[in-house]
Enzyme design. Structure first.
Site, short mmCIF file in Angstrom:
data_model
loop_
_atom_site.label_atom_id
_atom_site.label_comp_id
_atom_site.label_asym_id
_atom_site.label_seq_id
_atom_site.Cartn_x
_atom_site.Cartn_y
_atom_site.Cartn_z
N ARG A 224 5.44 1.94 8.69
CA ARG A 224 4.24 2.71 8.32
C ARG A 224 4.72 3.92 7.51
NH1 ARG A 224 0.26 5.63 7.20
NH2 ARG A 224 -1.71 5.66 8.36
N GLU A 232 -8.27 1.41 3.54
CA GLU A 232 -8.23 0.10 4.20
C GLU A 232 -8.64 -0.98 3.21
OE1 GLU A 232 -7.11 -0.35 7.21
OE2 GLU A 232 -6.90 1.77 7.70
N ARG A 266 4.97 0.54 15.09
CA ARG A 266 5.53 0.56 13.74
C ARG A 266 6.46 1.76 13.57
NH1 ARG A 266 -0.06 0.33 10.46
NH2 ARG A 266 -0.38 2.10 11.87
#
Length: 334
Positions: A224, A232, A266
């Site tokens: 990330r 998104e 992540r």
């Protein structure tokens, strides 16, 4: 554990005459070659003045020229402090030392050792970070990134070779054994068994992947990008942000500086690719927000401000919806 894996390969994975999936140094995979194999051959050359068998199949120059390469590389290796530890570091040393040689020779030499070719090396430029940024947990040097591994404009899946010194010490024993058994199964053309072993390896967070016509055992990491939040995929500019990140990283090796882990497991990281700081590129092109709630770095705010002033990307809209608001609204509707 890296030594254990090499012993297992040496005992169990000697290539058979009809094996069609082995290549590179001594016919084994990149998991067992690279930096250590080159270092060993340089040491042997200093004692015997002999270049390794099989190199001539990968290069075009004479044995005399090859001996000169090893002589120069031995000197360069001794003078490098600390000596190369990762495939990228070893590849850079080879490229620098043999820079006046034919391209075919340089690339053939690197291929022989399963080292990264020049066009996929992460370039060391002035934008690379300081040696030890505050809060840094560890660094990752990835294998070339598959375009399909980019999930959106701020996240991707990457793989790191277990030949990397950090990784070689933490490979679970069952992954090592499964990798050896899979190599044996493929050599015997028992692809059903090999596929089952590949699934087992994947379930444990690793994968055997192809790099430069060689099989590499690698560990999976989800990344990330630290300090930014891209649209998104269901938002305006979401798909464009994903495409931009993909265009930068596909087929390239990355340097990821990991500062922590998010709630989804992540690695939260600053990522560099060929001298490009990914967060800077995404912010300045107007394809991400500075995620101020989690990162207060002034430079990130500055790059977002530049994109706003130029009405770049998502800032073409006077009031673009922020991704954290979009996620909150969609959770309520769900």
């Amino acid at each position: 554990m890296g030594n254990i894996l090499r012993v297992l390969y040496g005992q169990c994975c000697k290539p058979t005459a009809d094996s069609d999936d082995v290549s590179g140094y001594h016919g084994v995979t990149a998991t067992t070659v690279g930096v250590s194999a080159l270092a060993q051959d340089l040491y042997n050359f200093e004692i015997t003045s002999q270049v390794p068998q099989g190199l001539g199949q990968h290069v075009v120059s004479s044995k005399k020229a090859q001996a000169n390469w090893y002589r120069k590389l031995s000197e360069a290796w001794r003078e490098t402090k600390p000596p190369p530890k990762t495939p990228e570091e070893a590849s850079r040393l080879v490229v620098l030392t043999l820079k006046r040689r034919q391209q075919a020779d340089v690339e053939g030499f690197l291929t022989f050792y399963g080292l990264p070719l020049p066009h996929i090396l992460v370039e060391l430029t002035s934008v690379t970070p300081p040696p030890r940024p505050e809060g840094l947990k560890f660094e990752l040097y990835t294998l070339p990134v598959d375009a399909k591994a980019v999930g959106d404009g701020d996240g991707m899946t990457v793989y790191v070779s277990t030949a990397d010194p950090r990784e070689s010490e933490i490979v679970p024993g069952e992954v090592q054994v499964a990798a050896v058994e899979r190599s044996q199964a493929r050599a015997q053309k028992n692809y059903v068994k090999a596929d089952k072993l590949q699934k087992k390896i994947s379930d444990l967070g690793y994968r055997v992947i192809h790099v430069q016509n060689q099989e590499v055992l690698a560990r999976k990491y989800r990344i990330r990008l630290r300090g930014i939040d891209a649209p998104e995929l269901g938002m305006d500019y979401g798909q464009r942000a994903k495409e931009e990140l993909t265009n930068i990283v596909q087929g390239k090796c990355l340097r990821a500086l990991v500062f922590g882990e998010d709630r989804y497991g992540r690695c939260v990281a600053d990522v560099y690719c060929d001298g490009i700081f990914l967060q800077k590129s995404m912010l300045k092109k107007g394809l991400a927000w500075h995620y101020k709630a989690y990162d207060q770095r002034p430079l990130l705010a500055k790059w977002e401000k530049i994109a706003r002033a130029k009405r770049m990307g998502l800032w073409a809209s006077p009031d673009p919806e922020m991704p954290w608001d979009w996620r909150k609204n969609n959770r309520r509707q769900g």
